[in-house]
Design an enzyme around this catalytic site. Structure first.
Site, PDB file in Angstrom:
ATOM      1  N   ASP A 192       0.814  -1.219   0.000  1.00 35.61           N
ATOM      2  CA  ASP A 192       0.000   0.000   0.000  1.00 35.61           C
ATOM      3  C   ASP A 192       0.842   1.262   0.000  1.00 35.61           C
ATOM      4  OD1 ASP A 192       0.913   0.276   2.620  1.00 35.61           O
ATOM      5  OD2 ASP A 192      -0.981  -0.284   3.542  1.00 35.61           O
TER       6      ASP A 192
ATOM      7  N   HIS B 226       2.237   1.720   5.008  1.00 37.47           N
ATOM      8  CA  HIS B 226       2.570   1.051   6.265  1.00 37.47           C
ATOM      9  C   HIS B 226       3.912   0.324   6.164  1.00 37.47           C
ATOM     10  CE1 HIS B 226      -1.880   1.435   6.355  1.00 37.47           C
ATOM     11  NE2 HIS B 226      -1.625   1.779   7.611  1.00 37.47           N
TER      12      HIS B 226
END
Length: 229
Positions: A205, A208
């Site tokens: 993503d 993170h």
């Protein structure tokens, strides 16, 4: 759960198990991975001064095992140095500064020795007004100070990509230094220093950190936290 509630639970457990001649609680991990199960040892651990990490998915260790999150890695550093502190991970995925302010009271049942505030990233990604984010962060800090005037507060600075425009991005970046100065709290200039934007250190993503990225975050946090202990 406060330490007094924990003690009552373990006392009750011992009472129930007295008939068997056994009184041991859940396994706890010490430095080096050794487990200990006696109620006395667990209560001693619960009596150690509290370091509370209060944040969002970055603190929670989104996508990773619990022991790979940077608060868990901080606990390892503390144990390895023989320091008498325990870490509580108060990270919640999706948390904004507004929702953090609303749930804060539950975490203030027990006095923290150090309170690490890591919020604001989700506000920035959603384009929430910078003034609102600033107000909520100040509200959290002031509530913690009001409850426990002796607490050390460490504010984790955050930056966001320029998706919302450069003006908004710059304004967002500036609030952390402003708040640290006005509220007289300690500051980590940028929590994700050396991690943000590196695909090798982040999950697919792009937001993170991976386990390796979390280790670098822990090293950054430790640089600013260690002098407070």
């Amino acid at each position: 759960m406060s330490k007094w509630v924990n003690k009552f639970v373990f006392w009750l457990l011992c009472t129930v198990l007295a008939v068997t001649g056994s009184c041991s609680g859940p396994k706890q991990q010490e430095a080096g991975g050794r487990g200990t199960g006696s109620v006395e040892e667990i209560i001693v651990q619960e009596d150690r001064p509290l370091i509370l990490f209060f944040g969002n998915s970055l603190t929670a260790g989104y996508g990773l095992e619990e022991d790979e999150s940077f608060p868990a890695l901080i606990q390892e550093k503390i144990d390895n140095e023989g320091l008498a502190y325990r870490v509580v991970n108060g990270g919640l995925s999706g948390e904004t500064t507004a929702s953090g302010l609303n749930r804060l009271d539950w975490f203030l049942e027990e006095a923290p020795a150090v309170f690490i505030l890591e919020l604001g990233g989700n506000d920035g990604l959603r384009g929430i007004a910078v003034g609102e984010t600033r107000g909520n962060l100040i509200g959290i800090i002031q509530k913690v100070k009001s409850s426990y005037p002796e607490v050390q507060i460490l504010l984790a600075g955050m930056q966001i990509p320029p998706n919302m425009g450069q003006e908004y991005t710059d304004a967002f970046k500036g609030i952390y230094e402003e708040i640290a100065a006005s509220e007289q709290v300690h500051l980590i200039p940028f929590l994700l220093e050396g991690v943000a934007g590196d695909p090798e250190l982040n999950l697919p993503d792009g937001i993170h950190p991976t386990a390796e990225g979390q280790a670098l975050v822990a090293a950054t946090v430790w640089q600013y936290l260690r002098p407070l202990l």
